[in-house]
Design an enzyme around this catalytic site. Structure first.
Site, PDB file in Angstrom:
ATOM      1  N   HIS A 268      45.954  94.008 105.505  1.00  0.00           N
ATOM      2  CA  HIS A 268      45.898  93.191 104.276  1.00  0.00           C
ATOM      3  C   HIS A 268      46.630  93.991 103.187  1.00  0.00           C
ATOM      4  O   HIS A 268      47.789  94.356 103.359  1.00  0.00           O
ATOM      5  CB  HIS A 268      44.420  92.904 103.979  1.00  0.00           C
ATOM      6  CG  HIS A 268      44.148  91.911 102.894  1.00  0.00           C
ATOM      7  ND1 HIS A 268      45.104  91.095 102.363  1.00  0.00           N
ATOM      8  CD2 HIS A 268      42.986  91.592 102.228  1.00  0.00           C
ATOM      9  CE1 HIS A 268      44.554  90.318 101.430  1.00  0.00           C
ATOM     10  NE2 HIS A 268      43.270  90.611 101.329  1.00  0.00           N
ATOM     11  N   HIS A 307      52.916  86.937 108.292  1.00  0.00           N
ATOM     12  CA  HIS A 307      51.865  86.461 107.395  1.00  0.00           C
ATOM     13  C   HIS A 307      51.149  85.317 108.089  1.00  0.00           C
ATOM     14  O   HIS A 307      51.775  84.536 108.799  1.00  0.00           O
ATOM     15  CB  HIS A 307      52.471  85.967 106.080  1.00  0.00           C
ATOM     16  CG  HIS A 307      51.483  85.889 104.977  1.00  0.00           C
ATOM     17  ND1 HIS A 307      50.687  84.796 104.792  1.00  0.00           N
ATOM     18  CD2 HIS A 307      51.145  86.787 104.019  1.00  0.00           C
ATOM     19  CE1 HIS A 307      49.906  85.022 103.755  1.00  0.00           C
ATOM     20  NE2 HIS A 307      50.146  86.215 103.272  1.00  0.00           N
ATOM     21  N   ASP A 363      54.299  92.858 100.633  1.00  0.00           N
ATOM     22  CA  ASP A 363      54.151  94.312 100.699  1.00  0.00           C
ATOM     23  C   ASP A 363      55.424  95.031 101.124  1.00  0.00           C
ATOM     24  O   ASP A 363      55.491  96.254 101.053  1.00  0.00           O
ATOM     25  CB  ASP A 363      53.034  94.671 101.690  1.00  0.00           C
ATOM     26  CG  ASP A 363      51.684  94.252 101.151  1.00  0.00           C
ATOM     27  OD1 ASP A 363      51.478  94.410  99.939  1.00  0.00           O
ATOM     28  OD2 ASP A 363      50.861  93.764 101.925  1.00  0.00           O
TER      29      ASP A 363
HETATM   30  N1  ACO Z   1      55.597  93.108 113.692  1.00  0.00           N
HETATM   31  C1  ACO Z   1      55.798  92.724 114.974  1.00  0.00           C
HETATM   32  N2  ACO Z   1      55.211  91.662 115.544  1.00  0.00           N
HETATM   33  C2  ACO Z   1      54.369  90.934 114.788  1.00  0.00           C
HETATM   34  C3  ACO Z   1      54.117  91.266 113.432  1.00  0.00           C
HETATM   35  C4  ACO Z   1      54.772  92.390 112.892  1.00  0.00           C
HETATM   36  N3  ACO Z   1      54.556  92.747 111.613  1.00  0.00           N
HETATM   37  N4  ACO Z   1      53.240  90.379 112.919  1.00  0.00           N
HETATM   38  C5  ACO Z   1      52.950  89.537 113.895  1.00  0.00           C
HETATM   39  N5  ACO Z   1      53.626  89.859 115.029  1.00  0.00           N
HETATM   40  C6  ACO Z   1      53.630  89.125 116.302  1.00  0.00           C
HETATM   41  C7  ACO Z   1      52.298  89.300 117.019  1.00  0.00           C
HETATM   42  O1  ACO Z   1      52.328  90.406 117.894  1.00  0.00           O
HETATM   43  C8  ACO Z   1      52.191  87.969 117.738  1.00  0.00           C
HETATM   44  O2  ACO Z   1      53.055  88.015 118.849  1.00  0.00           O
HETATM   45  P1  ACO Z   1      52.647  87.265 120.251  1.00  0.00           P
HETATM   46  O3  ACO Z   1      52.591  85.809 119.889  1.00  0.00           O
HETATM   47  O4  ACO Z   1      53.719  87.624 121.194  1.00  0.00           O
HETATM   48  O5  ACO Z   1      51.293  87.812 120.607  1.00  0.00           O
HETATM   49  C9  ACO Z   1      52.778  86.960 116.769  1.00  0.00           C
HETATM   50  O6  ACO Z   1      53.719  87.721 115.989  1.00  0.00           O
HETATM   51  C10 ACO Z   1      51.752  86.288 115.858  1.00  0.00           C
HETATM   52  O7  ACO Z   1      51.055  87.315 115.141  1.00  0.00           O
HETATM   53  P2  ACO Z   1      49.494  87.322 114.829  1.00  0.00           P
HETATM   54  O8  ACO Z   1      49.051  88.734 114.755  1.00  0.00           O
HETATM   55  O9  ACO Z   1      48.784  86.410 115.778  1.00  0.00           O
HETATM   56  O10 ACO Z   1      49.495  86.653 113.398  1.00  0.00           O
HETATM   57  P3  ACO Z   1      48.304  86.683 112.352  1.00  0.00           P
HETATM   58  O11 ACO Z   1      48.460  85.486 111.490  1.00  0.00           O
HETATM   59  O12 ACO Z   1      46.988  86.859 113.027  1.00  0.00           O
HETATM   60  O13 ACO Z   1      48.552  88.022 111.528  1.00  0.00           O
HETATM   61  C11 ACO Z   1      49.374  89.558 109.928  1.00  0.00           C
HETATM   62  C12 ACO Z   1      49.177  88.070 110.278  1.00  0.00           C
HETATM   63  C13 ACO Z   1      48.017  90.282 110.023  1.00  0.00           C
HETATM   64  C14 ACO Z   1      49.855  89.644 108.486  1.00  0.00           C
HETATM   65  C15 ACO Z   1      50.397  90.174 110.908  1.00  0.00           C
HETATM   66  O14 ACO Z   1      51.647  89.518 110.787  1.00  0.00           O
HETATM   67  C16 ACO Z   1      50.565  91.675 110.675  1.00  0.00           C
HETATM   68  O15 ACO Z   1      49.773  92.465 111.190  1.00  0.00           O
HETATM   69  N6  ACO Z   1      51.623  92.102 109.871  1.00  0.00           N
HETATM   70  C17 ACO Z   1      51.796  93.507 109.540  1.00  0.00           C
HETATM   71  C18 ACO Z   1      50.803  93.932 108.457  1.00  0.00           C
HETATM   72  C19 ACO Z   1      51.145  93.342 107.101  1.00  0.00           C
HETATM   73  O16 ACO Z   1      52.282  93.389 106.652  1.00  0.00           O
HETATM   74  N7  ACO Z   1      50.095  92.830 106.430  1.00  0.00           N
HETATM   75  C20 ACO Z   1      50.228  92.330 105.046  1.00  0.00           C
HETATM   76  C21 ACO Z   1      50.091  90.828 105.018  1.00  0.00           C
HETATM   77  S1  ACO Z   1      50.312  90.265 103.365  1.00  0.00           S
HETATM   78  C22 ACO Z   1      48.844  90.644 102.612  1.00  0.00           C
HETATM   79  O17 ACO Z   1      47.785  90.683 103.195  1.00  0.00           O
HETATM   80  C23 ACO Z   1      48.869  90.931 101.237  1.00  0.00           C
END
Ligand code: ACO
Length: 432
Positions: A268, A307, A363
């Site tokens: 987050h 996201h 971010d």
């Molecule tokens: N890098 C690489 N792969 C990713 C990333 C990433 N940053 N984010 C998602 N994916 C992939 C996942 O592995 C998944 O792949 P799959 O379908 O082959 O399993 C797919 O994309 C979907 O991702 P989920 O994790 O299911 O998406 P979710 O909506 O649950 O998560 C989140 C969203 C937590 C923001 C995620 O994208 C992440 O962890 N990003 C990195 C951390 C980040 O930047 N967080 C800040 C968000 S903004 C905020 O909170 C202010």
């Protein structure tokens, strides 16, 4: 019968049910009538991580994740970032409309007069270890304000709520600045009420021996814009915590501390700190393709990418990228920007990221600006928590005044043992 209905046939009983659809949703409680017999509890929905569940009606923030749109109370974020100050936007988020000139003047004056911390709070902060994480200090100190303001428990009184809201928005920068100075071993600086919100924060962070702190106007405005961009983001993880803890009628200091704790997580608000660590790990532009490849292989996520709601470029990231250029004119270009730009370029051309609609989020670039302005990465999430306090408090107020809301209490699908015979200790086998 209205077209806005959903007809469900339960193949277990062959019975049909017609449920109303309102705002593209059905009410989960309407499913409870779907039973196989009088002993059946009724149908529930199973939705781990709230992937498809609206937990409230809200009038605060609108996001269209597919089109990359963000509005506060009907105003596009781009317009607010261009024309408003953070406190003006905080007023909008909290009270629903932009303030008049007089309202804004009073609001700014009231917030400014709540920036001081009680001396016991200062002493409390002095007790933290020299290397305590600033976000952990912020969370703990906000919770500790509950001991200073026991009157805050009267959450049903709107005037009392308003007083605590002003206190929290006023004191957040003071606590944040103290946590920063504490981690550097510098003496705390008291607020200067002649300065605006962002300038005063910079004063409490950066003032050394000069009699009066003068903030660079470009940097102060950039910080104010960053505050506007981070002020609210509807039902994200920390807003959900704010509503959930607040629904048990905990006081606003403890509730805000809980929301800030959620924000601290690397998935987050903690992601901005992780982005800088990732860029440091990548080290140079040439290493970007290898890093992206490793990420696709599942070794590490690209922090600052992806996201839950945005499946397009995060509109806040666009504004931050523009603001970064203005900051760099003052501070000089942060060399990490080159790595970040290359990372974005390569990821946005890559099938893995295109298919999953993974774009830079808020971010991704914020940390690069913060670092250019002189902040350590450990402070980045604290900088996020300051403005988000306005959003959390607006969500909290909305929840408390919504007659449909009750204590938040989800159901579960129990997957454990049926009743088992009790085993005396000498007959038990080790579990691990
Ligand atoms: N890098 C690489 N792969 C990713 C990333 C990433 N940053 N984010 C998602 N994916 C992939 C996942 O592995 C998944 O792949 P799959 O379908 O082959 O399993 C797919 O994309 C979907 O991702 P989920 O994790 O299911 O998406 P979710 O909506 O649950 O998560 C989140 C969203 C937590 C923001 C995620 O994208 C992440 O962890 N990003 C990195 C951390 C980040 O930047 N967080 C800040 C968000 S903004 C905020 O909170 C202010």
């Amino acid at each position: 019968m209205s077209q806005e209905t959903l007809t469900i046939t339960d193949n277990r009983t062959k019975q049909s049910y017609t449920l109303p659809i309102e705002h593209g949703t059905i009410r989960a409680i309407d499913l409870r009538q779907i039973k196989t017999g009088p002993e059946d509890f009724g149908l529930m929905t199973y939705d781990p991580a709230f992937m498809n569940t609206a937990s409230c009606r809200s009038r605060i923030t609108f996001i269209d994740g597919d089109r990359g749109i963000l509005h506060y109370r009907g105003y596009p974020i781009e317009v607010l970032a261009e024309h408003c100050s953070f406190l003006e936007v905080a007023f909008l988020i909290l009270f629903g409309d932009l303030p008049t000139e007089t309202e804004l003047k009073n609001w700014v004056s009231q917030i400014t007069h709540h920036t001081m911390l009680h001396e016991t709070t200062k002493k409390f902060m002095e007790g933290f270890r020299y290397n305590a994480h600033p976000m952990a200090m912020l969370v703990t100190t906000v919770a500790a304000l509950s001991t200073v303001y026991p009157d805050a428990r009267a959450i049903d009184d709107p005037n009392n709520r308003l007083l605590q809201i002003k206190r929290l928005i006023g004191k957040m920068p003071s606590i944040a600045a103290m946590s920063y100075r504490h981690s550097l071993g510098f003496p705390y600086v008291y607020p200067d009420n002649d300065l605006n919100y962002a300038e005063n924060f910079m004063n409490m962070l950066f003032r050394m021996v000069e009699p009066k702190y003068v903030a660079n106007p470009v940097l102060a405005r950039a910080l104010d814009i960053l505050f506007i961009l981070h002020a609210d983001h509807e039902q994200n993880c920390s807003a959900n915590v704010m509503r959930s803890v607040g629904s048990a009628q905990a006081d606003p200091y403890l509730t805000t501390a809980a929301a800030a704790a959620a924000l601290s997580g690397p998935l987050h608000g903690g992601a901005n700190e992780e982005v800088l660590k990732m860029i440091d790990e990548i080290g140079s532009k040439e290493n970007v393709p290898a890093y992206v490849k490793r990420s696709k292989e599942g070794h590490s996520k690209l922090m600052g990418f992806g996201h839950r709601v945005y499946k397009n470029y995060d509109p806040r990231a666009k504004i931050i990228k523009r603001t970064a250029e203005q900051v760099f004119e003052v501070t000089g270009r942060n060399p990490k920007l080159e790595i970040a730009l290359e990372l974005e370029r390569i990821a946005l051309e890559d099938d893995y990221f295109i298919k999953r609609k993974l774009y830079p989020n808020v971010d991704f670039y914020s940390g690069i600006i913060y670092q250019a302005m002189g902040f350590k990465p450990e402070m980045f999430t604290v900088l996020f928590a300051i403005p988000r306090t306005a959003g959390w408090l607006a969500q909290w107020q909305e929840m408390l005044t919504d007659s449909e809301q009750k204590i938040a209490r989800p159901r579960q699908v129990y997957a454990g043992h049926d009743v088992r015979p009790f085993l005396p200790i000498e007959k038990r086998s080790p579990s691990w």
